[in-house]
Design a protein around this motif. Structure first.
Motif, short mmCIF file in Angstrom:
data_model
loop_
_atom_site.label_atom_id
_atom_site.label_comp_id
_atom_site.label_asym_id
_atom_site.label_seq_id
_atom_site.Cartn_x
_atom_site.Cartn_y
_atom_site.Cartn_z
N GLU B 67 -6.41 2.56 2.27
CA GLU B 67 -6.23 3.71 3.15
C GLU B 67 -4.80 4.20 3.17
OE1 GLU B 67 -8.17 4.98 5.88
OE2 GLU B 67 -9.96 3.77 5.75
N LEU B 68 -3.87 3.33 2.76
CA LEU B 68 -2.46 3.71 2.91
C LEU B 68 -1.83 3.89 1.55
CD1 LEU B 68 -1.43 1.01 5.51
CD2 LEU B 68 -1.92 3.38 5.98
N ASN B 69 -0.89 4.85 1.48
CA ASN B 69 -0.06 4.89 0.29
C ASN B 69 1.10 3.93 0.49
OD1 ASN B 69 1.76 6.25 1.99
ND2 ASN B 69 0.75 8.16 1.51
N PHE B 70 1.96 3.86 -0.48
CA PHE B 70 2.91 2.75 -0.40
C PHE B 70 3.90 2.94 0.74
CE2 PHE B 70 6.98 4.07 -2.15
CZ PHE B 70 6.70 5.18 -2.89
N ILE B 71 4.09 4.16 1.15
CA ILE B 71 4.97 4.34 2.32
C ILE B 71 4.27 3.83 3.57
CG2 ILE B 71 5.97 6.10 3.78
CD1 ILE B 71 6.90 7.50 1.47
N GLY B 72 2.97 4.06 3.61
CA GLY B 72 2.22 3.51 4.73
C GLY B 72 2.30 1.99 4.76
N HIS B 73 2.30 1.41 3.58
CA HIS B 73 2.42 -0.04 3.52
C HIS B 73 3.75 -0.50 4.09
CE1 HIS B 73 -1.00 -0.40 0.63
NE2 HIS B 73 -1.13 -1.51 1.31
N ILE B 74 4.78 0.25 3.75
CA ILE B 74 6.11 -0.12 4.27
C ILE B 74 6.09 -0.04 5.78
CG2 ILE B 74 8.51 0.53 4.34
CD1 ILE B 74 8.33 1.35 1.49
N GLN B 75 5.45 1.02 6.25
CA GLN B 75 5.41 1.15 7.69
C GLN B 75 4.65 0.00 8.31
OE1 GLN B 75 3.47 4.65 9.02
NE2 GLN B 75 4.08 4.36 11.14
N GLN B 76 3.58 -0.38 7.62
CA GLN B 76 2.75 -1.43 8.18
C GLN B 76 3.50 -2.74 8.25
OE1 GLN B 76 -0.42 -3.00 5.78
NE2 GLN B 76 -1.93 -2.47 7.34
N LYS B 77 4.29 -3.02 7.21
CA LYS B 77 4.89 -4.33 7.18
C LYS B 77 6.22 -4.37 7.89
CE LYS B 77 2.65 -6.54 3.37
NZ LYS B 77 1.55 -5.61 3.23
N PHE B 78 6.94 -3.26 7.85
CA PHE B 78 8.30 -3.32 8.34
C PHE B 78 8.58 -2.39 9.49
CE2 PHE B 78 9.94 -6.19 5.36
CZ PHE B 78 9.30 -5.96 4.16
N GLY B 79 7.61 -1.61 9.87
CA GLY B 79 7.88 -0.79 11.04
C GLY B 79 8.28 0.62 10.69
N LYS B 80 8.40 1.42 11.71
CA LYS B 80 8.55 2.86 11.51
C LYS B 80 9.91 3.21 10.95
CE LYS B 80 8.64 5.98 14.77
NZ LYS B 80 8.42 7.14 15.58
N TRP B 81 10.96 2.50 11.38
CA TRP B 81 12.29 2.98 11.03
C TRP B 81 12.58 2.84 9.56
CZ3 TRP B 81 14.41 6.39 13.67
CH2 TRP B 81 14.12 6.47 15.04
N LEU B 82 12.11 1.72 9.00
CA LEU B 82 12.34 1.57 7.57
C LEU B 82 11.61 2.66 6.80
CD1 LEU B 82 13.86 -0.18 5.64
CD2 LEU B 82 11.78 -1.46 5.22
N MET B 83 10.41 2.98 7.30
CA MET B 83 9.65 4.02 6.63
C MET B 83 10.39 5.34 6.66
SD MET B 83 6.11 5.81 7.58
CE MET B 83 6.83 7.18 8.42
N ILE B 84 11.00 5.65 7.81
CA ILE B 84 11.71 6.92 7.88
C ILE B 84 12.93 6.89 6.98
CG2 ILE B 84 13.03 8.41 9.39
CD1 ILE B 84 11.03 8.11 11.45
N ILE B 85 13.61 5.75 6.95
CA ILE B 85 14.81 5.66 6.10
C ILE B 85 14.44 5.86 4.65
CG2 ILE B 85 16.60 4.13 5.24
CD1 ILE B 85 16.73 2.88 7.94
N ILE B 86 13.30 5.29 4.27
CA ILE B 86 12.89 5.45 2.88
C ILE B 86 12.23 6.80 2.67
CG2 ILE B 86 11.29 4.60 1.15
CD1 ILE B 86 11.95 1.88 1.90
N GLY B 87 11.51 7.27 3.70
CA GLY B 87 10.75 8.50 3.53
C GLY B 87 11.60 9.75 3.40
N VAL B 88 12.68 9.80 4.16
CA VAL B 88 13.46 11.05 4.16
C VAL B 88 14.08 11.35 2.80
CG1 VAL B 88 15.51 12.11 5.11
CG2 VAL B 88 13.83 11.13 6.61
N PRO B 89 14.71 10.37 2.12
CA PRO B 89 15.19 10.73 0.79
C PRO B 89 14.08 11.14 -0.16
CG PRO B 89 16.18 8.66 1.49
CD PRO B 89 15.13 9.00 2.49
N ILE B 90 12.92 10.52 0.02
CA ILE B 90 11.81 10.93 -0.86
C ILE B 90 11.44 12.37 -0.59
CG2 ILE B 90 9.41 10.50 -1.45
CD1 ILE B 90 9.78 7.66 -1.13
N VAL B 91 11.45 12.77 0.66
CA VAL B 91 11.15 14.16 0.98
C VAL B 91 12.15 15.09 0.30
CG1 VAL B 91 11.26 15.83 2.83
CG2 VAL B 91 9.92 13.79 3.11
#
Lengths: 381, 363, 499
Positions: B67-91
């Protein structure tokens, strides 16, 4: 609603930049490049002029082309001067031929002038390149026999010569660039001249040898035929050979070539170069003047005779090439393809190496049949 | 907002193919041959291999939770902030990618066919059509692209077949005259464009039907391999037809099509290739726009992601018009800089999450 | 805002015959074709009754059905005619006695009125609060069954539908003699009260589609229905799309073929056009005649139709794009020919083509309205003026005239008229786009059209199926016509995923 209206108006206000009606273009059929006295480029263009069809029937004797000449410092400069004379913008995508004057080709690197044709978006790589005897601009005065413009006729002359006689070849901008950029840096560009000194008809006759961009030599039709055979690009034509017995050796007999295949394999050792060439020719008897070909033995004898004749001629041409260090056969490329490191070593003195190489030529001829008549001359004396 | 219905694995594989082929078809193989000369096809094999490795990592993580893409996985394992830190440069990187695609196709048109038309017209129209497509829904996109992809493949293959008379096989030799370094250089260029973008495409994987995970894996791997084969064929044919000129003539497939001249009738077929190029770019731009919309929507936790479409389009339009002052800056950005920072921004997080999943899986 | 017609009438039939008569008169004032026929029966002809009918809708011969029923009553039930009284009549009809002419009992005044309007003969009895309705009388002059003009075939049945609903349903029933062929009928339309019937093949039709259809057709009850197009507009997904979402036919065999594929057919009283829903894009290129000829020939003709579709849509735009933006894409010899013709023409290509297409549409429209006797004059005028004279005067170029003619002919080659006109409509934005941006504009136009086609749905089913979503079994019927044993072989697997 207002939103759509503004968008629609915007679209129409902007105008269409690249849009031009067909009648605003002048379609260039061919150009010629010559040298002027003061080192400028003299540039002639032949533009297609459509026949005014009034009521579906064509008009009178107006020719289908007009000639424009302009001078400029570079090709693109001259090209952009055309609207100044003609009144229409030049359109390059249907250009048939590029004529380069002999004098120009001998003194300048033709790559310099052809650069425009490679970089522009309208020009295509399929235009034919020719080198002309004397001034190229004179050729635009000629009237074509059947085609509408002389450019088209030149193109068809080259096509048919290459396919049916082997006395000339067609060379496109693509070939010229590819050959000049290859390791042998040599290309053959077909050569045309006028049939007589004053006549107004062109004839394709052999080719010019262009090395590193400049014309260095000229091969007439007979030599050229052999070269084309050696390069394995011979498509069709006839081969003349003198009679077998000594009294009649002024008479010439012919065979028509159906297929010709040449295998050229250079052998590279560390220091020396030897080239093995085998040519196989399949042909039909064209004309008999003195031989009789009725038994298998006689056919074999004839075949050997023809082969020896061709071999002698070819050897002569190869000698000539070697003496003048002209790598027309593209041997440098073959060396580079097989042993690039070796090529890099010998690149500087390639000409000398070519001159000193040993050439071993073998020609095989097979006469498939005697044509529609028997093996003896039809009308005896 | 229309609920996004899942699509089949076949459609997802077609989208993947369109995505990979999209803008690669315009420029490749000229930059590759320029870098690697006759060994360009080896570069393709190398880059394709790296792509396969990436795809394996992606699927490994995918199977853990479809159900999740790999960013979702990051969020799942490490929480929202890491996802945002990684997500924003990807955006940001996605914005850049979208603009690059548009600049590419604008450049192609202004160079080859319509020089007087300013490039903003092309940028505007392609972006407009992309935005409209994304707006009409994911299923529409998936359905349409299957057809467009067939057109693309059909004409590319026909053109390649028709140019066979121009091939000189001996141009392929020598293969490695200057050693292995040019080949690696070519592989670097090819990896950045398009193979590294597999990672970005993986953000779309959750949109497939859940029970089609296994067939999806098979299909996507075969797509990747087929794409590699196609590129190799294109590279090889270009070298065979143009020889030493191959590294000079830009837009190789287009120039190949220009050679075709059968009896003066079947001639000037480069128009079909031109259409194919536009269609390919359009498909890739649309998919990128969609990924960007989704990603931005989940970063901002929006319920109705469709409102983002037109702002993103506008920003891309402005970026594509103003980012580079001349063509060569763009070329350098794509060939030199792009692979490097995409690796840092996207590939490294992917590898990171793969390793983490691997370790956690073993515990 | 249409004014609604307000009814106020009593619901019940009164026992007093004069009361009923007065109500009928009040309801049908100024309807001069309504006949009120009082008569008496029974011992000493004391009992009163009257018949009401529209004599324009009823056969003149068999006016008084009551006589037949009365005779049957007399002979079978009671004694001589003089002895019949009201109770006998009531008993006879309430218990459904057999009579050679059968009547239906009408229980409310509303029903009585609507029966009269349908063309029945309604008989009121003094002292009874119900009435009798005879429907055998209904006979309006009908057209004979002929071949439909728009859908003629070389080989195959030449029957077409007529305007009577019952006859049309009969034409369908004889061809599909299966009890699963369901036909549901209802009255709709606020003012017109038209009979509408829809049919489907139970077990083959998709459940979801049928439910969706039933829900949508309820909307038809309000408006007025004159022709099946009114119904189509009510139930279709997208009113503003230029592309039709349902098919039409006047041939019963086409309708039956559609039913066998799981479609729903709608028939309306008063018109012969049958509506087939849902209609997918690929079906607009299929004609029943394809299945009456050989496989290879039919496949060939199908391909020609698809090519005609593309030609009709893009030929003008391609010409404009090539001549104004991309002369490099025209082969040289063709270019020379075109150049010769375009020299001296005063208009740019776009304007010239627009004018020619306008003339062509004018001609076509004029040709439809003209009676047959002047029709040939129109074609002569068209050919002479537009063809010869314009070319001779150098106003139009021959290439453009050929182009426009070819486009028109190509659009006529498409079997369904509704999609042919939509193609002609879609030509125009494509032409404008190509005049602005050349080949790029055509591409953008095509992509926009494709977006529209793939997002369109017809009764919930994707419009561009079976191309996308890809249904391989049904592709066999799109570009080619596969042999019947393949087409009819295994049951069609219905794909549950609505993608």
């Amino acid at each position: 609603m207002k939103r759509w209206l503004t968008i629609a108006i915007l679209l129409f206000l902007t105008g269409c930049w690249s849009s031009k009606e067909l009648v605003e273009y002048g379609f260039v059929m061919g150009i010629s490049i010559d040298q002027t006295e003061n080192e400028e480029i003299e540039f002639h263009a032949q533009i297609y002029s459509p026949a005014e069809t009034i009521g579906g029937t064509s008009g009178g004797e107006t020719p289908f082309y007009t000639n424009i000449n302009s001078k400029g410092k570079s090709v693109f400069d001259s090209a952009r001067n055309i609207p100044v004379y003609l009144g229409r913008k030049a359109q390059w995508s249907h250009m048939r031929v590029v004529l380069i004057g002999e004098d120009f080709a001998k003194k300048h690197n033709i790559g310099d002038v052809l650069e425009f044709f490679y970089r522009d978006h309208e020009t295509r790589l399929m235009s034919y390149v020719l080198i002309t005897n004397r001034k190229a601009a004179d050729y635009w005065e000629m009237k074509p026999f059947i085609e509408r413009t002389i450019s088209q006729e030149l193109r068809t002359i080259l096509d048919s010569s290459a396919n049916f006689t082997g006395k000339s070849k067609k060379s496109m901008l693509l070939n010229v660039a590819m050959d000049l950029k290859s390791k042998s840096k040599t290309t053959l560009i077909p050569y045309i001249k006028k049939t007589d000194n004053d006549s107004l008809a062109p004839v394709a006759n052999g080719a010019a040898v262009v090395q590193e961009g400049k014309m260095v030599d000229y091969l007439d039709a007979a030599d050229f035929e052999k070269i084309i055979m050696l390069k394995n690009e011979y498509k069709g034509g006839i081969i003349n050979f003198p009679c077998m017995d000594k009294e009649n050796d002024k008479l010439q007999e012919t065979i028509e070539v159906a297929a010709l295949e040449t295998n050229l394999s250079p052998q590279f050792n560390q220091e020396s170069l030897s080239i093995d060439i085998t040519t196989k020719i399949d042909g039909f008897l064209g004309e008999l003047q003195c031989s009789t070909v009725t038994t298998a033995d006689e056919v074999e004898k004839l075949e050997k005779h023809i082969a020896k004749n061709i071999q002698d001629d070819m050897n002569q041409v190869i000698h000539y090439l070697q003496e003048n260090e002209l790598d027309v056969l593209g041997i440098a490329d073959k060396l580079y393809q097989q042993k690039p490191q070796l090529w890099k070593k010998h690149e500087a003195e390639w000409g000398k190496m070519l001159a000193e190489s040993e050439v071993d030529l073998e020609v095989e001829v097979k006469v498939e049949s005697t044509g529609m008549a028997g093996g003896e001359k039809v009308v005896e004396e | 907002m229309k609920k996004i219905e899942p699509i089949t694995s076949g459609q997802m594989a077609s989208l993947f193919f369109a995505f990979l082929l999209g803008s690669a078809i315009i420029n490749i193989p000229q930059p590759l041959i320029e870098a690697a000369k006759n060994g360009a096809w080896i570069s393709v094999i190398l880059a394709n291999g790296c792509g396969l490795v990436l795809l394996t990592c992606i699927f490994y993580v995918y199977h853990k939770n479809p159900e999740l893409n790999f960013i979702g996985h990051i969020q799942q394992k490490f929480g929202k902030w890491l996802m945002i830190i990684i997500g924003v440069p990807i955006v940001l990187q996605l914005f850049l990618m979208l603009s690059y695609i548009i600049i590419d196709i604008g450049g192609f048109f202004t160079n080859s066919m319509m020089r007087q038309t300013p490039s903003y017209m092309f940028h505007f129209f392609i972006l407009l059509v992309s935005a409209l497509t994304v707006r009409s829904g994911f299923e529409v996109m998936a359905r349409m692209f299957v057809l467009l992809l067939c057109y693309l493949l059909f004409f590319s293959i026909i053109v390649i077949i028709l140019t066979v008379p121009f091939f000189h096989v001996d141009f392929l030799l020598p293969v490695l005259p200057d050693g292995i370094k040019p080949v690696l250089h070519g592989a670097y260029r090819n990896f950045g464009f398009p193979y590294i973008e597999i990672t970005l495409f993986s953000l779309l994987l959750p949109f497939v039907h859940k029970n089609e995970g296994k067939t999806l894996q098979k299909k996507m791997f075969s797509v990747l391999i087929i794409h590699g084969l196609l590129l190799i064929i294109a590279v090889v044919c270009t070298i065979m037809a143009f020889g030493p000129l191959a590294s000079h003539l830009k837009y190789s497939l287009f120039q190949l099509a220009r050679l075709i001249n059968i009896r003066e009738i079947v001639t000037r077929v480069e128009s079909f290739i031109g259409i194919a190029l536009v269609v390919g770019s359009y498909m890739k731009a649309t998919i990128s726009l969609f990924i960007l919309k989704e990603l931005l929507g989940s970063v901002f936790q929006l319920k109705n992601k469709d409102i983002l479409i037109f702002p993103i389009t506008l920003i891309s339009l402005l970026l594509s018009l103003t980012m580079f002052t001349n063509e060569l800056e763009f070329v350098e950005a794509v060939q030199v800089v792009y692979p490097l920072y995409t690796t840092v921004i996207v590939v490294l997080p992917l590898l990171f999450i793969t390793i983490v999943t691997l370790i956690k899986g073993r515990e | 805002m249409r004014r609604q017609i307000v009814r106020n009438q009593p619901d019940v039939i009164s026992l007093d015959i004069t009361e009923n008569q007065k109500q009928i008169d009040k309801q049908f004032t100024n309807c001069s074709d309504l006949k009120l026929f009082p008569w008496q029966y029974g011992p000493k002809l004391k009992h009163k009754a009257f018949s009401v009918f529209f004599h324009t809708m009823v056969q003149q011969k068999e006016l008084n059905y009551m006589k037949e029923s009365m005779q049957d009553l007399v002979t079978h039930e009671v004694g001589p005619a003089e002895e019949v009284n009201l109770e006998d009549v009531i008993r006879f009809f309430s218990k459904n006695g057999i009579s050679s002419q059968n009547a239906k009992i009408v229980k409310s005044f509303d029903e009585a009125i609507s029966n009269v309007l349908s063309g029945n003969v309604v008989i009121f009895f003094h002292g009874w609060d119900q009435a009798l309705s005879y429907s055998q009388a209904k006979q309006v002059n009908v057209r004979e069954v002929t071949e439909p003009t728009g859908e003629s075939v070389v080989k195959g049945p030449h029957e077409g539908t007529v305007e009577q609903l019952d006859r049309n349903i009969g034409l369908l029933r004889t061809r599909l003699q299966n009890s699963h062929f369901k036909m549901e009928q209802f009255k709709a339309g606020g003012t017109t009260q038209t009979d509408i019937a829809y049919g489907y093949l139970d077990g083959v039709v998709d459940e979801g589609t049928l439910a969706e259809f039933k829900q949508r057709i309820k909307r038809a009850k309000k408006g007025d229905i004159l022709e099946t197009n009114y119904i189509e507009e009510v139930i279709e997904d997208n009113n503003y799309s230029p592309l039709p979402q349902h098919r039409y036919t006047e041939r019963p065999d086409t309708a039956i073929a559609a039913l066998l594929e799981g479609k729903i057919v709608v028939l309306v009283q008063g018109t012969g056009t049958i509506l087939i829903c849902p209609g997918l894009l690929t079906e607009f290129f299929q004609v029943s005649e394809d299945y009456y000829h050989r496989v290879i020939f039919s496949s060939f003709i199908r391909l020609i139709r698809i090519v005609a579709f593309f030609l009709a849509l893009t030929l003008p735009s391609i010409f404009i794009a090539l001549t104004t933006f991309h002369p490099e894409l025209i082969p040289t010899n063709l270019l020379m020919a075109i150049l010769d013709t375009r020299e001296g023409i005063p208009f740019p290509a776009f304007v010239e083509i627009a004018i020619m297409i306008f003339f062509f549409e004018l001609l076509r429209e004029a040709g439809i309205r003209l009676p047959k006797t002047i029709g040939s004059a129109v074609s002569i005028v068209g050919a002479l003026i537009i063809g010869e004279a314009a070319i001779n005067a150098n106003i139009a170029s021959p290439a453009v005239v050929i182009l426009v003619a070819l486009t028109g002919i190509a659009s006529f080659a498409i079997p369904q008229y509704s999609i042919a006109i939509s193609i002609r409509l879609m030509q125009i934005p494509l032409m404008i786009l190509s005049a602005i941006l050349g080949g790029f504009g055509i591409m953008i136009g095509y992509i926009l059209i494709m977006i529209h086609i793939t997002s369109l749905r017809s009764l919930g089913q994707p419009y561009f199926s079976p191309l996308t979503p890809f249904r391989p079994r049904q592709i066999l019927d799109v570009f080619i016509r596969a042999p019947l044993k393949i087409l009819q072989d295994s049951p069609r697997k219905r794909d549950k995923r609505n993608i």
